[in-house]
Write an enzyme that holds these catalytic residues in place. Structure first.
Site, PDB file in Angstrom:
ATOM      1  N   ASP A   1       0.811  -1.225   0.000  1.00  0.00           N
ATOM      2  CA  ASP A   1       0.000   0.000   0.000  1.00  0.00           C
ATOM      3  C   ASP A   1       0.843   1.274   0.000  1.00  0.00           C
ATOM      4  OD1 ASP A   1      -2.279  -1.591   0.100  1.00  0.00           O
ATOM      5  OD2 ASP A   1      -2.288  -1.618   2.294  1.00  0.00           O
TER       6      ASP A   1
ATOM      7  N   LYS B   1       1.882   2.262  -4.988  1.00  0.00           N
ATOM      8  CA  LYS B   1       2.425   1.724  -6.250  1.00  0.00           C
ATOM      9  C   LYS B   1       1.495   2.006  -7.417  1.00  0.00           C
ATOM     10  CE  LYS B   1       2.338  -2.350  -4.351  1.00  0.00           C
ATOM     11  NZ  LYS B   1       2.017  -2.030  -2.957  1.00  0.00           N
TER      12      LYS B   1
ATOM     13  N   GLY C   1      -4.597  -4.225  -3.838  1.00  0.00           N
ATOM     14  CA  GLY C   1      -5.561  -3.167  -4.133  1.00  0.00           C
ATOM     15  C   GLY C   1      -4.764  -1.938  -4.499  1.00  0.00           C
ATOM     16  N   HIS C   2      -4.703  -1.627  -5.771  1.00  0.00           N
ATOM     17  CA  HIS C   2      -3.882  -0.514  -6.255  1.00  0.00           C
ATOM     18  C   HIS C   2      -4.799   0.610  -6.713  1.00  0.00           C
ATOM     19  CE1 HIS C   2      -0.507  -3.650  -7.201  1.00  0.00           C
ATOM     20  NE2 HIS C   2      -0.758  -3.522  -5.925  1.00  0.00           N
TER      21      HIS C   2
ATOM     22  N   GLN D   1       1.826  -6.128  -3.222  1.00  0.00           N
ATOM     23  CA  GLN D   1       2.281  -6.235  -1.838  1.00  0.00           C
ATOM     24  C   GLN D   1       3.570  -5.410  -1.668  1.00  0.00           C
ATOM     25  OE1 GLN D   1       1.128  -9.525  -3.369  1.00  0.00           O
ATOM     26  NE2 GLN D   1      -0.741  -8.543  -2.720  1.00  0.00           N
TER      27      GLN D   1
HETATM   28  P1  GDP Z   1      -0.817   0.435  -3.524  1.00  0.00           P
HETATM   29  O1  GDP Z   1      -1.433  -0.838  -3.087  1.00  0.00           O
HETATM   30  O2  GDP Z   1       0.659   0.471  -3.252  1.00  0.00           O
HETATM   31  O3  GDP Z   1      -1.134   0.790  -4.946  1.00  0.00           O
HETATM   32  O4  GDP Z   1      -1.459   1.579  -2.598  1.00  0.00           O
HETATM   33  P2  GDP Z   1      -3.018   1.722  -2.204  1.00  0.00           P
HETATM   34  O5  GDP Z   1      -3.774   2.157  -3.386  1.00  0.00           O
HETATM   35  O6  GDP Z   1      -3.489   0.510  -1.500  1.00  0.00           O
HETATM   36  O7  GDP Z   1      -2.933   2.854  -1.096  1.00  0.00           O
HETATM   37  C1  GDP Z   1      -2.393   4.110  -1.368  1.00  0.00           C
HETATM   38  C2  GDP Z   1      -3.473   5.198  -1.112  1.00  0.00           C
HETATM   39  O8  GDP Z   1      -2.864   6.452  -1.007  1.00  0.00           O
HETATM   40  C3  GDP Z   1      -4.480   5.331  -2.235  1.00  0.00           C
HETATM   41  O9  GDP Z   1      -5.717   5.670  -1.681  1.00  0.00           O
HETATM   42  C4  GDP Z   1      -3.940   6.486  -3.076  1.00  0.00           C
HETATM   43  O10 GDP Z   1      -4.942   7.185  -3.775  1.00  0.00           O
HETATM   44  C5  GDP Z   1      -3.354   7.347  -2.020  1.00  0.00           C
HETATM   45  N1  GDP Z   1      -2.170   8.122  -2.415  1.00  0.00           N
HETATM   46  C6  GDP Z   1      -1.142   7.765  -3.238  1.00  0.00           C
HETATM   47  N2  GDP Z   1      -0.185   8.710  -3.250  1.00  0.00           N
HETATM   48  C7  GDP Z   1      -0.618   9.678  -2.408  1.00  0.00           C
HETATM   49  C8  GDP Z   1      -0.041  10.911  -1.966  1.00  0.00           C
HETATM   50  O11 GDP Z   1       1.074  11.299  -2.333  1.00  0.00           O
HETATM   51  N3  GDP Z   1      -0.776  11.658  -1.081  1.00  0.00           N
HETATM   52  C9  GDP Z   1      -1.980  11.261  -0.627  1.00  0.00           C
HETATM   53  N4  GDP Z   1      -2.612  12.038   0.239  1.00  0.00           N
HETATM   54  N5  GDP Z   1      -2.558  10.106  -1.024  1.00  0.00           N
HETATM   55  C10 GDP Z   1      -1.871   9.331  -1.885  1.00  0.00           C
HETATM   56  P1  IMO Z   2      -0.982  -4.144  -2.232  1.00  0.00           P
HETATM   57  O1  IMO Z   2      -0.539  -4.748  -3.537  1.00  0.00           O
HETATM   58  C1  IMO Z   2      -0.981  -4.510   2.128  1.00  0.00           C
HETATM   59  C2  IMO Z   2      -1.100  -8.576   3.753  1.00  0.00           C
HETATM   60  C3  IMO Z   2      -2.334  -9.012   4.502  1.00  0.00           C
HETATM   61  C4  IMO Z   2      -1.711  -9.978   5.491  1.00  0.00           C
HETATM   62  C5  IMO Z   2      -0.630 -10.656   4.663  1.00  0.00           C
HETATM   63  C6  IMO Z   2      -1.057 -11.986   4.052  1.00  0.00           C
HETATM   64  O2  IMO Z   2      -2.256  -3.386  -2.306  1.00  0.00           O
HETATM   65  O3  IMO Z   2       0.137  -3.384  -1.596  1.00  0.00           O
HETATM   66  P2  IMO Z   2      -2.654 -12.631   2.026  1.00  0.00           P
HETATM   67  O4  IMO Z   2      -4.123 -12.413   1.825  1.00  0.00           O
HETATM   68  O5  IMO Z   2      -1.801 -12.050   0.959  1.00  0.00           O
HETATM   69  O6  IMO Z   2      -2.301 -14.074   2.281  1.00  0.00           O
HETATM   70  O7  IMO Z   2      -2.309 -11.870   3.400  1.00  0.00           O
HETATM   71  O8  IMO Z   2      -0.313  -9.756   3.620  1.00  0.00           O
HETATM   72  N1  IMO Z   2      -1.346  -8.061   2.391  1.00  0.00           N
HETATM   73  C7  IMO Z   2      -1.265  -6.774   2.044  1.00  0.00           C
HETATM   74  N2  IMO Z   2      -1.034  -5.683   2.803  1.00  0.00           N
HETATM   75  N3  IMO Z   2      -1.127  -4.388   0.786  1.00  0.00           N
HETATM   76  C8  IMO Z   2      -1.328  -5.488   0.026  1.00  0.00           C
HETATM   77  O9  IMO Z   2      -1.341  -5.428  -1.322  1.00  0.00           O
HETATM   78  C9  IMO Z   2      -1.438  -6.742   0.655  1.00  0.00           C
HETATM   79  N4  IMO Z   2      -1.664  -7.993   0.194  1.00  0.00           N
HETATM   80  C10 IMO Z   2      -1.587  -8.788   1.266  1.00  0.00           C
HETATM   81  O10 IMO Z   2      -2.936  -7.904   5.156  1.00  0.00           O
HETATM   82  O11 IMO Z   2      -1.068  -9.272   6.526  1.00  0.00           O
HETATM   83 MG    MG Z   3      -2.937  -1.537  -1.807  1.00  0.00          MG
END
Ligand code: GDP
Ligand code: IMO
Ligand code: MG
Length: 435
Positions: free
Chosen positions: A13, A16, A40-41, A224
């Site tokens: 999270d 990416k 979840g991207h 991840q």
């Molecule tokens: P990922 O799994 O690495 O793609 O990240 P996620 O989407 O799960 O979580 C990142 C969250 O931060 C998302 O809701 C993005 O919209 C938000 N986000 C990304 N970059 C920034 C930033 O620079 N500032 C803020 N405030 N939000 C951001």
């Molecule tokens: P993105 O790609 C954050 C965590 C789960 C748990 C562990 C194992 O959005 O960064 P799983 O269901 O994969 O067997 O769970 O890994 N986890 C993540 N945490 N971002 C993710 O994906 C994750 N995918 C799995 O919360 O701790």
């Molecule tokens: Mg994510």
């Protein structure tokens, strides 16, 4: 043109999705190499928000090829639902997406088995996303798995399905659970889903290698993060795939000699979802402030993310494992209001400094972070797009991170939108993405 891996430098999270979406403009192909719909991207484009789970974020750029590599575990129902959501938003998924014929198929019983394992008395629960990811990878490594190519073989698939189901039902019964699924309906559903995805399935190993030979460029999108990697993360509190840079080769069939650079994505602080060690976790008001300010709630499960301070030793470790050429620091704006910002610069145990990442959970839990506190900038950085426009203290913070991690900070994100991004002039990162 370069082929670049972009991946998470912490526990997932990191943002990416935003970074891959932004820079995918410069690449011909974006390929995912591991994980499944546990990812979840999030990508925000104007007032539209997409949360990509199995499909690479590059799909949002018209005309770009998006590849689901052989290293993924694919729940066909989740995939088709994601395809339909994107199609409804006007994206031409059928012509852009290609799915590896060697990726593994995830079945409903994988979720059931995960539940058994997570709920078992006496077992420390991992706090998974409950998507069945781990059990599906277990079947892959146990050489029992069903691959997408098997799913598409109309005449042999029912027998394979029945054999696997029989084995899983035996396990479920041993734990006193009745198999929940109507197996005939599941078989029919999978047969339908197979037809839905068939036109997009191909030998993506050949596709990627041919494209590279023809001079096309590939971005490899990690899911991840490094600390969730099955080998290099905080085992057993990890996911079941190779999230690190090495996974890009095994998970796509592209050799290391064809990949030119690795870019890490890190938050300006740290978050983690689920259980497991987290040396710099802030269990006080400051942690709550970051959670609310950064909207730190899981994009897949909605769970509150655990929040804490930037951990330089952890980043030094993830930089070593992945060989980062550059780092993108995201969510700098989330720290805007803080008057002081602790940064962990070293780990200690008792009187001695711990310089290696400990291999056991027990040792990790005993790490004592050594903090240095930096003054906050207490002014908005939200949306800033030029390095020179950042407040001096924010630049000092980034320089401090750079000094203590030994990795260039080439990109800075100051908001969720594409244009809320700084590319640092003269950086290696700029060379990679703005040739
Ligand atoms: P990922 O799994 O690495 O793609 O990240 P996620 O989407 O799960 O979580 C990142 C969250 O931060 C998302 O809701 C993005 O919209 C938000 N986000 C990304 N970059 C920034 C930033 O620079 N500032 C803020 N405030 N939000 C951001
Ligand atoms: P993105 O790609 C954050 C965590 C789960 C748990 C562990 C194992 O959005 O960064 P799983 O269901 O994969 O067997 O769970 O890994 N986890 C993540 N945490 N971002 C993710 O994906 C994750 N995918 C799995 O919360 O701790
Ligand atoms: Mg994510």
């Amino acid at each position: 043109m370069h082929n670049v891996i972009i991946l998470g430098a912490q526990w997932g999270d990191e943002g990416k999705g935003k970074i891959v979406d932004l820079f995918s403009e410069r690449f011909d192909i974006v390929a995912r190499y591991q994980g499944g719909h546990n990812a979840g991207h999030t990508v925000k484009i104007g007032d539209r928000k997409f949360v990509l789970k199995l499909i690479p974020s590059g799909i949002l750029r018209p005309g770009k090829r998006a590849v689901i590599g052989n290293g993924l575990v694919v729940d066909p129902a989740a995939l088709v639902s994601e395809i339909e959501t994107l199609e409804a938003a006007g994206i031409d998924v059928a012509s852009q997406l290609r799915i590896s014929n060697r990726a593994q198929v995830l079945f409903p019983w994988h979720r059931l088995l995960e539940k058994i394992s997570e709920d078992r008395p006496g077992r420390v629960s991992i706090g998974t996303t409950s998507r069945g990811i781990g059990p599906c990878y277990e079947d892959k490594i146990g050489r029992r798995g069903v691959r997408i190519a098997d799913l598409l073989e109309r005449d042999t698939f029912p027998a394979r399905f029945a054999a696997l189901l029989d084995e899983k039902e035996t396990i479920a019964r041993a734990f006193g659970l009745a198999p929940e699924e109507d197996s005939a309906a599941t078989l029919a559903q999978y047969a339908d889903l197979a037809e839905r995805i068939r036109p997009m399935v191909c030998d993506t190993v050949r596709l990627l290698n041919d494209a590279i030979r023809a001079g096309k460029s590939v971005m490899f999108e990690g899911a991840q993060g490094t600390m969730l990697d099955i080998d290099h993360g905080t085992y057993p509190f990890v996911t079941s795939s190779s999230a690190t840079a090495g996974g890009a080769c095994t998970g796509t069939g592209v050799p290391p000699t064809s990949i030119h650079a690795t870019v890490g994505v890190s938050k300006a602080y740290v978050t983690r979802v689920g259980a497991g060690p987290f040396p710099t976790e802030a269990l006080d008001q400051a942690g709550d402030h970051i959670r609310v300010r950064g909207n730190e709630f899981g994009s897949v499960t909605g769970r509150p993310r655990r929040c804490g301070w930037f951990d330089a030793p952890l980043l030094r470790y993830t930089a070593m494992v992945n060989g980062f050429d550059s780092l993108v620091v995201t969510k700098l704006d989330v720290l805007d209001e803080l008057d002081r910002i602790p940064v962990c610069v070293a780990y200690r145990r008792g009187k001695s400094e711990v310089t290696e990442m400990p291999p056991t959970i027990r040792e990790m839990e005993h790490l004592e972070p050594v903090y240095e506190c930096l003054p906050g900038w207490q002014t908005s950085t939200f949306g800033i797009g030029r390095y020179a426009d950042l407040p001096a203290r924010a630049r000092d913070y980034l320089n401090f991170m750079e000094k203590h991690t030994g990795v260039e900070i080439g990109g800075i994100s100051t908001g969720p939108e594409r244009n809320q991004t700084i590319v640092r002039p003269g950086s290696r990162f700029q060379q990679l993405f703005q040739p």
